[in-house]
Write a protein that holds these residues in place. Sequence first.
Motif, PDB file in Angstrom:
ATOM      1  N   ARG A 115     -34.110 123.296  40.224  1.00 59.67           N
ATOM      2  CA  ARG A 115     -33.117 124.217  40.780  1.00 59.67           C
ATOM      3  C   ARG A 115     -33.745 125.155  41.824  1.00 59.67           C
ATOM      4  NH1 ARG A 115     -28.363 124.177  37.533  1.00 59.67           N
ATOM      5  NH2 ARG A 115     -28.689 123.028  35.575  1.00 59.67           N
ATOM      6  N   GLU A 116     -35.006 125.529  41.633  1.00 55.93           N
ATOM      7  CA  GLU A 116     -35.683 126.366  42.621  1.00 55.93           C
ATOM      8  C   GLU A 116     -35.917 125.594  43.904  1.00 55.93           C
ATOM      9  OE1 GLU A 116     -39.157 128.166  40.893  1.00 55.93           O
ATOM     10  OE2 GLU A 116     -38.080 128.656  39.046  1.00 55.93           O
ATOM     11  N   GLY A 122     -45.619 131.682  41.623  1.00 53.46           N
ATOM     12  CA  GLY A 122     -45.755 130.455  42.390  1.00 53.46           C
ATOM     13  C   GLY A 122     -45.181 130.610  43.776  1.00 53.46           C
ATOM     14  N   TYR A 123     -45.756 129.889  44.728  1.00 52.90           N
ATOM     15  CA  TYR A 123     -45.347 129.997  46.123  1.00 52.90           C
ATOM     16  C   TYR A 123     -43.903 129.534  46.310  1.00 52.90           C
ATOM     17  CZ  TYR A 123     -45.844 129.816  51.218  1.00 52.90           C
ATOM     18  OH  TYR A 123     -45.705 130.020  52.572  1.00 52.90           O
ATOM     19  N   ALA A 124     -43.577 128.355  45.776  1.00 50.94           N
ATOM     20  CA  ALA A 124     -42.220 127.838  45.926  1.00 50.94           C
ATOM     21  C   ALA A 124     -41.207 128.754  45.254  1.00 50.94           C
ATOM     22  CB  ALA A 124     -42.121 126.428  45.349  1.00 50.94           C
ATOM     23  N   ARG A 125     -41.568 129.281  44.093  1.00 50.54           N
ATOM     24  CA  ARG A 125     -40.635 130.170  43.390  1.00 50.54           C
ATOM     25  C   ARG A 125     -40.355 131.418  44.206  1.00 50.54           C
ATOM     26  NH1 ARG A 125     -41.403 130.999  37.180  1.00 50.54           N
ATOM     27  NH2 ARG A 125     -40.176 129.069  37.308  1.00 50.54           N
ATOM     28  N   SER A 126     -41.398 132.020  44.775  1.00 51.01           N
ATOM     29  CA  SER A 126     -41.187 133.232  45.565  1.00 51.01           C
ATOM     30  C   SER A 126     -40.321 132.945  46.786  1.00 51.01           C
ATOM     31  CB  SER A 126     -42.536 133.824  45.994  1.00 51.01           C
ATOM     32  OG  SER A 126     -43.183 134.423  44.888  1.00 51.01           O
ATOM     33  N   LEU A 127     -40.568 131.835  47.458  1.00 50.10           N
ATOM     34  CA  LEU A 127     -39.720 131.480  48.594  1.00 50.10           C
ATOM     35  C   LEU A 127     -38.272 131.269  48.151  1.00 50.10           C
ATOM     36  CD1 LEU A 127     -41.885 128.995  50.703  1.00 50.10           C
ATOM     37  CD2 LEU A 127     -41.344 131.377  51.239  1.00 50.10           C
ATOM     38  N   SER A 128     -38.079 130.641  46.993  1.00 54.85           N
ATOM     39  CA  SER A 128     -36.716 130.379  46.525  1.00 54.85           C
ATOM     40  C   SER A 128     -36.002 131.671  46.149  1.00 54.85           C
ATOM     41  CB  SER A 128     -36.728 129.407  45.341  1.00 54.85           C
ATOM     42  OG  SER A 128     -37.135 130.030  44.143  1.00 54.85           O
TER      43      SER A 128
END
Length: 539
Positions: free
Chosen positions: A10-11, A426-432
């Motif tokens: 979902r992220e 996490g990088y992807a989580r922060s961007l999401s």
Amino acid sequence: MRWLGRVPYREALRLQESLLSGSEQHLLLMEHDHVFTHGPHADLERNVTCDPFEVGADLVAVNRGGDVTYHGPGQLTGYPIVSLPNAKGSLEHVRRVEELLITVLRRLGATDPGRLADYPGVWLDVQGPEPRKVAAIGVRLSHGRTMHGFALNVTTDMAYMREHIVACGIADRPVTSLAEEGLSVTMRDVVDLVASEAADLWGDGELERQDVAWRTSAIDLTPFSRGEGPGEPVRLRARAVAAGLDDGLAIDTRKPEWIRPRVSHGPEVLEVKRVVRSHGLVTVCEDAGCPNLSECWSQGTATFMVLGERCTRACGFCLVDTRRPESPDPDEPSRLSAAVLEMGLDHVVLTMVARDDLADGGFGHVADCVESIRRAAPTVRVETLVSDAKGAAESLSLLFGVRPDVFNHNIETVPRLQRAARPSAGYARSLSVLAAASAAGLLTKSGLIVGLGETVAEVDGVLADLAAVGCSIVTIGQYLRPTTHHLPVARWVEPEEFDRWTDVGRALGIAHVEASPLTRSSYHARDAAAATSVTISPR
């Protein structure tokens, strides 16, 4: 191209949706936790043969072609978010993705990779008696931009595709993985080949690539939310080595003149301290050892830290206490609003410790603080600097609902150093998270610290990613090592480099970049918010 490691589906979907509205060519590569996804025309009753929850999987509806498919560990999932010259070229795009994977499989030595008529995806032994599907493809085309992509089985647990679903709705064709085909290759081997082919396909041979740290051992160093203090030095070193960091500068290395803050505890500073103490509040200015404390406090501003002063995460750069936190104080919102009135503020920054021990990550409490300030002082602008809420949409929506004037979430560092600097994030989580805030119509902000061991090009790439998800304000400052238990400083970054990043960020479309050796997340926060010309949805 970004290799993002393990990312909840979902992220990743939230991140894709944000990038879809841009114009840059992106390729996101990752693994997912166990998940079954299905397009709008999927036959769930026939093609999902299990209760997803009972087998530890999520079930997500997505707007793409195809039926039911599976994503999980050991499977390389790739999302090309690219512009097509022909708005009707979705079939051609699918064929080009198939050809990319066929080329990669040939280079890996797979047996006769190719296509089967009427069956999208990539198959092995296509001329043999029993072709086997090794990669699924499903895409969406919107206004000439693509999203979703491919899933290539590398070391995938094939039971999820054989026993729990009818993969892609094809009941009479077998599925396989590279491991089952006897190909002993690592995920990194496959990613490197995909990146090489993608550069030619979508980048005219050029590729700007960044990877989150690849694990070099079987030990998973990511779960670090223990609430037991800053951690043993050897534990921190293991994470730093995995990210490619060395010992850096000794903690007693003399700082350059440009990093030495001017400290002056005049009457204004003492008055702020008195107000904060009289209302029993905590400021991150003190708890995080901010070098700008005297400058900001002398101007009558402070960043309040809510939800206590103990964090459930132990980041490699942060001085905040990590002992087990206490329960949130229900009176904190009213005490906070009283202090704001007494100080006569017109821009308030609320930050928080990470509270992974709370069901909503503490976001309901932060929302209560925002509303309490608004009731007491309706004209005050409120900025919230918050954690990632573990990516939970339900928690984020609690804060989105009260519409802070600025939504700030720090990405902190480049992809390669995430695991060393912030192993519970996490990088992807922060961007999401930033993408979700932008999609909600909020003015978004993020920040980085530099001097940890990142390269100039890596920071440039992060600025491009922040711009791509709609971030309007970015802060960049020099990392200062708090104690020997924390990550070392790799170098002192020259002031001219900060000036260059200001120019780079603005050229990428970021409305305001605050970059200097002593910049911190809430430094000049009022001026940064006022300087943006971004129009946001009214609260």
